[in-house]
Design a protein around this motif. Structure first.
Motif, short mmCIF file in Angstrom:
data_model
loop_
_atom_site.label_atom_id
_atom_site.label_comp_id
_atom_site.label_asym_id
_atom_site.label_seq_id
_atom_site.Cartn_x
_atom_site.Cartn_y
_atom_site.Cartn_z
N ARG A 1 43.25 41.54 37.52
CA ARG A 1 43.64 40.41 38.37
C ARG A 1 43.59 39.07 37.63
O ARG A 1 43.80 38.02 38.25
N GLU A 2 43.34 39.09 36.34
CA GLU A 2 43.28 37.84 35.58
C GLU A 2 44.60 37.09 35.72
O GLU A 2 45.68 37.67 35.62
N ASN A 3 44.51 35.82 36.01
CA ASN A 3 45.67 34.94 36.22
C ASN A 3 46.49 35.30 37.45
O ASN A 3 47.67 34.97 37.53
N LYS A 4 45.89 36.01 38.38
CA LYS A 4 46.54 36.34 39.65
C LYS A 4 45.64 35.83 40.78
O LYS A 4 44.45 35.64 40.59
N THR A 5 46.23 35.63 41.94
CA THR A 5 45.48 35.03 43.04
C THR A 5 44.49 36.01 43.65
O THR A 5 44.85 37.11 44.05
N VAL A 6 43.22 35.58 43.68
CA VAL A 6 42.14 36.34 44.32
C VAL A 6 41.32 35.35 45.15
O VAL A 6 40.93 34.30 44.66
N ILE A 7 41.11 35.70 46.40
CA ILE A 7 40.22 34.93 47.27
C ILE A 7 38.94 35.75 47.37
O ILE A 7 38.97 36.90 47.80
N VAL A 8 37.82 35.18 46.94
CA VAL A 8 36.56 35.92 46.83
C VAL A 8 35.54 35.40 47.83
O VAL A 8 35.40 34.19 47.98
N THR A 9 34.84 36.34 48.49
CA THR A 9 33.66 35.97 49.26
C THR A 9 32.47 36.67 48.62
O THR A 9 32.57 37.83 48.21
N THR A 10 31.36 35.96 48.49
CA THR A 10 30.16 36.54 47.88
C THR A 10 28.91 35.82 48.38
O THR A 10 28.98 34.66 48.79
N ASN A 11 27.81 36.54 48.33
CA ASN A 11 26.51 35.94 48.64
C ASN A 11 25.81 35.46 47.38
O ASN A 11 24.77 34.83 47.46
#
Length: 161
Positions: free
Chosen positions: A111-121
């Motif tokens: 996913r490098e250089n691609k759109t990722v929406i991340v949720t994390t604690n």
């Protein structure tokens, strides 16, 4: 990258962002393709994938010895790699094993250089401790100047109004 304790609304906001993308674009994605050596604008449907990180790891482990299911999960991994947008929910919620570390490295490499929406604690130093500098370096494309910290927000799960 949305960082904060559980129940603060990170996943809710990530899904809202997905709907915002779809609505603002009219559910279409403009791509330029070549036809007869000339660029042509073409509309495609968005490919947005929601991934529960812990569930993905569990599914991959469960189907390791089942050829039929392994093909299905490998197809899912290929779709994740090629999606326009991936929502990666609860990143870092799994138990830290070599297997999960390898999967995280492969995910961020794909996913490098691609759109990722991340949720994390996990906060930055916890992410580095868990996944190492190499994986975190790939993640930084998505988090630098694009992060939201959910601080001083109460846990909204289970609240009765």
């Amino acid at each position: 990258m949305m960082i904060g304790a559980t129940g603060r609304g990170k996943t809710h906001l990530a899904v809202g962002m997905m709907y915002w993308i779809l609505e603002r674009s009219g559910y279409k994605l403009l791509k330029t393709v070549m036809k007869n050596g000339k660029p042509v604008e073409t509309f495609f449907s968005w490919k947005i994938i929601f991934v529960d990180w812990r569930e993905l790891i569990e599914r991959k482990k469960q189907f390791f010895n089942d050829d039929q299911m392994a093909k299905q999960i490998n197809k899912t991994m290929a779709e994740i790699k090629n999606a326009d947008v991936v929502i990666l929910d609860d990143f870092g919620s799994e138990r830290g094993t070599e297997y999960s570390l390898d999967l995280a490295d492969a995910f961020w490499r794909d996913r490098e250089n691609k759109t990722v929406i991340v949720t994390t604690n996990l906060i930055g130093s916890d992410l580095t401790a868990r996944y190492g500098d190499r994986t975190l370096s790939r993640m930084k494309n998505h988090g630098v100047n694009n992060g939201i910290t959910f601080a001083n927000i109460p846990d909204h799960r289970g609240l009765v109004e």
